[in-house]
Design an enzyme around this catalytic site. Sequence first.
Site, short mmCIF file in Angstrom:
data_model
loop_
_atom_site.label_atom_id
_atom_site.label_comp_id
_atom_site.label_asym_id
_atom_site.label_seq_id
_atom_site.Cartn_x
_atom_site.Cartn_y
_atom_site.Cartn_z
N ASP A 73 98.41 65.07 -1.34
CA ASP A 73 98.15 64.94 -0.29
C ASP A 73 98.88 64.43 1.15
OD1 ASP A 73 95.05 62.22 -0.38
OD2 ASP A 73 97.07 62.60 1.58
N ASP B 113 97.11 63.41 5.49
CA ASP B 113 96.55 62.63 5.66
C ASP B 113 96.00 62.18 7.10
OD1 ASP B 113 95.07 59.92 4.94
OD2 ASP B 113 96.91 59.08 4.89
N GLU C 155 92.88 66.50 7.36
CA GLU C 155 92.30 65.19 7.85
C GLU C 155 91.97 64.65 8.71
OE1 GLU C 155 92.77 60.99 6.48
OE2 GLU C 155 91.09 60.57 6.42
N HIS D 168 87.33 59.34 -2.01
CA HIS D 168 87.63 58.09 -1.65
C HIS D 168 88.06 57.24 -1.18
CE1 HIS D 168 90.87 59.92 0.03
NE2 HIS D 168 91.98 58.78 0.62
N ASP D 169 87.39 57.53 0.19
CA ASP D 169 86.83 56.84 1.18
C ASP D 169 85.70 56.54 1.55
OD1 ASP D 169 89.93 58.43 3.25
OD2 ASP D 169 89.10 56.07 2.24
O1 TEU Z 1 90.76 58.38 6.24
C1 TEU Z 1 91.97 58.00 7.57
C2 TEU Z 1 90.62 56.93 7.53
O2 TEU Z 1 90.01 57.11 9.07
C3 TEU Z 1 89.52 56.21 6.77
O3 TEU Z 1 90.39 55.72 7.16
C4 TEU Z 1 88.28 56.51 7.00
O4 TEU Z 1 87.51 56.53 8.44
C5 TEU Z 1 88.06 54.99 6.72
O5 TEU Z 1 88.34 54.22 5.41
C6 TEU Z 1 86.11 55.03 6.42
O6 TEU Z 1 86.31 53.93 6.68
C7 TEU Z 1 92.91 57.84 5.59
C8 TEU Z 1 93.37 58.35 3.65
O7 TEU Z 1 91.51 58.61 3.03
C9 TEU Z 1 92.74 57.05 3.31
O8 TEU Z 1 92.53 56.36 2.01
C10 TEU Z 1 94.01 56.00 3.86
O9 TEU Z 1 93.40 54.28 3.02
C11 TEU Z 1 93.96 55.64 5.42
O10 TEU Z 1 94.34 57.53 6.04
C12 TEU Z 1 95.27 55.39 6.11
O11 TEU Z 1 96.57 56.76 5.36
#
Ligand code: TEU
Length: 563
Positions: free
Chosen positions: A102, A204, A259, A332-333
């Site tokens: 990542d 990311d 992403e 994970h989000d």
């Molecule tokens: O997530 C990008 C992002 O936009 C997320 O914040 C998502 O939209 C949100 O979590 C939905 O609720 C990436 C990573 O996957 C996330 O874990 C990180 O918090 C974020 O970037 C910052 O690095």
Amino acid sequence: MPLQPDPEWWKSSVVYQIYPSSFQDSDGDGVGDLAGVIGRLDYLKLLGVDAVWLSPIYPSPWEDNGYDISDYFDIHPRFGTLADWDRLRDGLHERGMRLVMDLVVNHTSDEHPWFTESRSSVDSEKRGYYFWRSPREDGQAPNNWGSVFSGSAWDLDEATGEYYLHLFSRRQPDLNWDDPRVRREVHEIARWWLDRGADGFRMDVVNFVSKSPGLPDGRPVGDFGSPDEHVINGPRLHEFLSEMHETVFAGRNVVTIGEMPGVDVGQARLHTNPDRHELNMVFQFEHVDVDHGPGGKFDPVPLDLRVLKSSLNRWQTELGDCGWNSLYWSNHDQPRVVSRFGDDERYRETSAKTLATTLHMLKGTPFVYQGEELGMTNAHFDDIEDYRDIETLRHYREIRASGRTTAEAVMPAIRRMSRDNARTPMQWDASANAGFTPGTPWISVNSNHTEINAQAAVDDPGSVFHHYRRIIDLRKRYPVIVHGTFAPLLEEHDSIYAYTRTLGEQILLVLANWSGEVAEVNLRPEEFGNSPQLLLGTHREPNTVLAPLRPWESRIYLGRRAK
Ligand code: TEU
């Protein structure tokens, strides 16, 4: 088993995402680690996945669970050492599996040496590595942007009297990619891991790295302005991605996955068109935003399958001929998909299987998030004290501070949509802490691990696990699944998701009932070909194509195209 030299290995692969903190703890500190992952490689081999994507494992103060990196060239001690990483790489490669890292380079941690130097003085040689701006005349932030994690996207550094930009937490300052030195640093990081044997990156929020010149105000949203129109798909994004491809990735047999929150299919066609040498694929968000209400993710609305189908089908047809799709429900989000889009009470296993069938037979690269193959559910935590995620906790605090609602009123949406739903420990067995740790887990284990766990699933041929294993095996045996042309069926049906994939004389038919009711199948034979054979279904009793679909039933057929 040697890795296949196929330059497009990522097109026929299934990728398994590991959230290391919650996967397997080997040393009893309550947090997962690399040695724990190494101990579970044979489980992943049994499942049949071809690659592993690790969420960040670098040194970090852990503000955003590792998405705030303070050293890109090492391993956080909680996960182990670089020697452990080497063992993991070798363990995967020996099993014919690849390792995707990542890469979080839209921002760093505020403890990264670059930021420490940058903030030290307005004359710092690294001041330009980040976005520093003077306050407005009234002393306010340079523009009206809000953070993804609530509050302003700017923080005032008292020492120098200037603000710095952070689209996420104040401890995640955004890097200024307009400075070529920053891009060179990023390229060096990527090359270093690839030279060490990594097989690619998930990058990311990589579509945030080119900001609009002048950082103008965004359209008002609540107390702030949205930065979206000024940070998503910015003016130099294609340039930066092409430059990185040429400088780092060209000539290497690796995968690049961007992403991209807010990306649309037109932009994705450009980003993933192989002739443009940018990325192999992107993570788009349209299909996981369909249940966001007017107030965003914490203002959820019921799923309308027709809206979801319309979105995913558009990505299938409009990206199918020139680029490449990633395919995912969970990560994970996102909340656990069986709780979000399935039925985690009455039809948990059947709906989990049907969600898998629906996704994995589409055209693109499927991603399985840890525990999804078990039909793991949302955490269903009752108390805000059980949550750990910065996004959730800041939302809770913001709502309470606003007085717009009571704490109790905000909890149902948090229970349903919090990122922590996906971050509870992997459920390995029915023992204490689900076999995840002999210590105290950093986040509570879901109490349903006594029924939902890998040990029980591997021992049960009819489990969700073995359905995933069979689905993944089908992809290896039938080229139509990887390369076939997609065509939607029953697009207006409000509970059946149906489509075909066609390659030469072969036609694959997918029928999926996304409801707890019986659904009639009204298809004409010319829509699904001749002599269709059932390849895989969710129910023991095989059925003919036009037989009604039982609650949450899905069936996959392979036939010959009608002349
Ligand atoms: O997530 C990008 C992002 O936009 C997320 O914040 C998502 O939209 C949100 O979590 C939905 O609720 C990436 C990573 O996957 C996330 O874990 C990180 O918090 C974020 O970037 C910052 O690095």
